[in-house]
Scaffold this motif. Structure first.
Motif, PDB file in Angstrom:
ATOM      1  N   SER A 260       0.873  -1.180   0.000  1.00 32.71           N
ATOM      2  CA  SER A 260       0.000   0.000   0.000  1.00 32.71           C
ATOM      3  C   SER A 260       0.908   1.227   0.000  1.00 32.71           C
ATOM      4  N   SER A 261       1.228   1.721  -1.194  1.00 29.71           N
ATOM      5  CA  SER A 261       2.316   2.685  -1.352  1.00 29.71           C
ATOM      6  C   SER A 261       1.820   4.060  -1.772  1.00 29.71           C
ATOM      7  N   MET A 262       2.551   5.080  -1.321  1.00 28.40           N
ATOM      8  CA  MET A 262       2.279   6.452  -1.741  1.00 28.40           C
ATOM      9  C   MET A 262       3.519   7.308  -1.490  1.00 28.40           C
ATOM     10  N   VAL A 263       3.520   8.499  -2.089  1.00 29.39           N
ATOM     11  CA  VAL A 263       4.541   9.511  -1.823  1.00 29.39           C
ATOM     12  C   VAL A 263       3.957  10.520  -0.848  1.00 29.39           C
ATOM     13  N   LYS A 264       4.761  10.874   0.155  1.00 30.70           N
ATOM     14  CA  LYS A 264       4.373  11.887   1.131  1.00 30.70           C
ATOM     15  C   LYS A 264       5.495  12.909   1.275  1.00 30.70           C
ATOM     16  N   ARG A 265       5.120  14.106   1.732  1.00 33.36           N
ATOM     17  CA  ARG A 265       6.138  15.064   2.141  1.00 33.36           C
ATOM     18  C   ARG A 265       6.682  14.655   3.501  1.00 33.36           C
ATOM     19  N   LEU A 266       7.933  15.044   3.782  1.00 32.34           N
ATOM     20  CA  LEU A 266       8.586  14.607   5.005  1.00 32.34           C
ATOM     21  C   LEU A 266       7.847  15.055   6.253  1.00 32.34           C
ATOM     22  N   GLU A 267       7.161  16.196   6.206  1.00 36.00           N
ATOM     23  CA  GLU A 267       6.439  16.677   7.380  1.00 36.00           C
ATOM     24  C   GLU A 267       5.160  15.887   7.637  1.00 36.00           C
ATOM     25  N   LEU A 268       4.780  15.021   6.729  1.00 33.65           N
ATOM     26  CA  LEU A 268       3.603  14.173   6.880  1.00 33.65           C
ATOM     27  C   LEU A 268       2.346  14.977   7.193  1.00 33.65           C
ATOM     28  N   ASP A 269       2.100  15.963   6.317  1.00 30.80           N
ATOM     29  CA  ASP A 269       0.834  16.696   6.372  1.00 30.80           C
ATOM     30  C   ASP A 269      -0.193  15.933   5.552  1.00 30.80           C
ATOM     31  N   ALA A 270      -1.286  16.571   5.165  1.00 28.19           N
ATOM     32  CA  ALA A 270      -2.371  15.861   4.509  1.00 28.19           C
ATOM     33  C   ALA A 270      -2.081  15.513   3.049  1.00 28.19           C
TER      34      ALA A 270
END
Length: 275
Positions: A260-270
């Motif tokens: 279950s994969s995705m790209v996120k920003r390091l700050e883990l916002d929405a």
């Protein structure tokens, strides 16, 4: 814990060395399918299956707008009402809790004796914990997991469960980490919560039976995703994020592996970009 590329590379090297040195002769629980995992008499806790889409937001109050079946959010910063709203929308909700480091911004910070506080771990206000002190840390973590249960969470994401591979200020071994991680899993299961193994790839063969799913950061960047296959083979979800890799470089492989994969920003916002 969100890892930078430098920290990740350092951790990978030390993990391999510690696993080779510390796991030898370690008494292990049987792998999934070859023994009895942690007891769950009621058989009622949530068991996420491979392929579930998810949202991971640790920055502030949850934004409930992502149309996915699983949310992973900070246990302290979100209320029972926030969890209930997600449940009304048909979501399962995971409670993020740091179990490997002390944080000076948490309401229970004064409950931790100075004797268990180690070196800074690279994140502001955080210091490694002496995970050998099960007698001290167990009641503290029980209270945190009580909070997750009482707010209505379905599961726990315990963070920083691979400190034995870092410069913590304590002579931690792989055996120490196995004992601590199993204690964490037991605390969750005693409260009817499912629990995920965060990173700690070298110990997957020893901990697979104890954990209900996995959470991983940057396995594609470091060519580690295949190491998570035992969870998938056991019918357990692997919730995975990348921070710097483009989706074109890993999503095909993630789909093949059923992550279950995705790209996120390091700050883990929405913000999220799923495969």
């Amino acid at each position: 814990m969100r890892r930078t590329a430098l920290a990740c590379a350092t951790l990978l090297a030390t993990l391999v060395a510690s696993a080779l040195a510390g796991c030898t002769g370690t008494p292990d629980r049987p792998a999934e399918g070859h023994g009895t995992p942690t007891s769950d008499p009621a058989g009622e806790r949530w068991r996420p299956r491979p392929g579930l889409a998810w949202q991971w937001q640790l920055d502030g109050k949850v934004d409930p707008s992502a149309d996915v079946p699983v949310y992973d959010i900070d246990g302290f910063e979100n209320s029972a009402a926030d969890v209930a709203r997600l449940h009304r929308d048909g979501r399962k909700v995971i409670c993020y809790v740091n179990v490997g480091a002390w944080e000076d911004f948490r309401p229970d910070k004064d409950a931790f004796p100075r004797s268990v506080l180690g070196e800074p771990n690279g994140w502001a206000g955080e210091r490694w914990l002496d995970i050998r002190r099960l007698d001290v840390l167990r009641p503290l973590m029980e209270r945190r997991f009580d909070m997750c249960r009482d707010k209505g969470f379905d599961a726990v994401e315990p963070d920083l469960v691979e400190g034995y591979g870092s410069d913590t200020g304590f002579p931690l071994t792989a055996r120490d980490q196995l004992a601590y991680n199993r204690m964490i899993a037991d605390i969750a299961h005693e409260r009817g919560l499912s629990v995920g193994l965060k990173n700690d790839l070298p110990q997957i063969p020893h901990l697979l039976a104890d954990f209900d799913f996995a959470v991983n950061e940057e396995c594609a960047q470091y060519d580690e995703c295949a190491d998570l296959s035992p969870f998938i083979a056991a019918g357990k979800a692997v919730f995975h994020v990348e921070y710097t890799e483009p989706r074109s470089s890993f999503c095909a492989e993630s789909r093949r592996l059923r992550l279950s994969s995705m790209v996120k920003r390091l700050e883990l916002d929405a913000w999220r970009k799923p495969c």
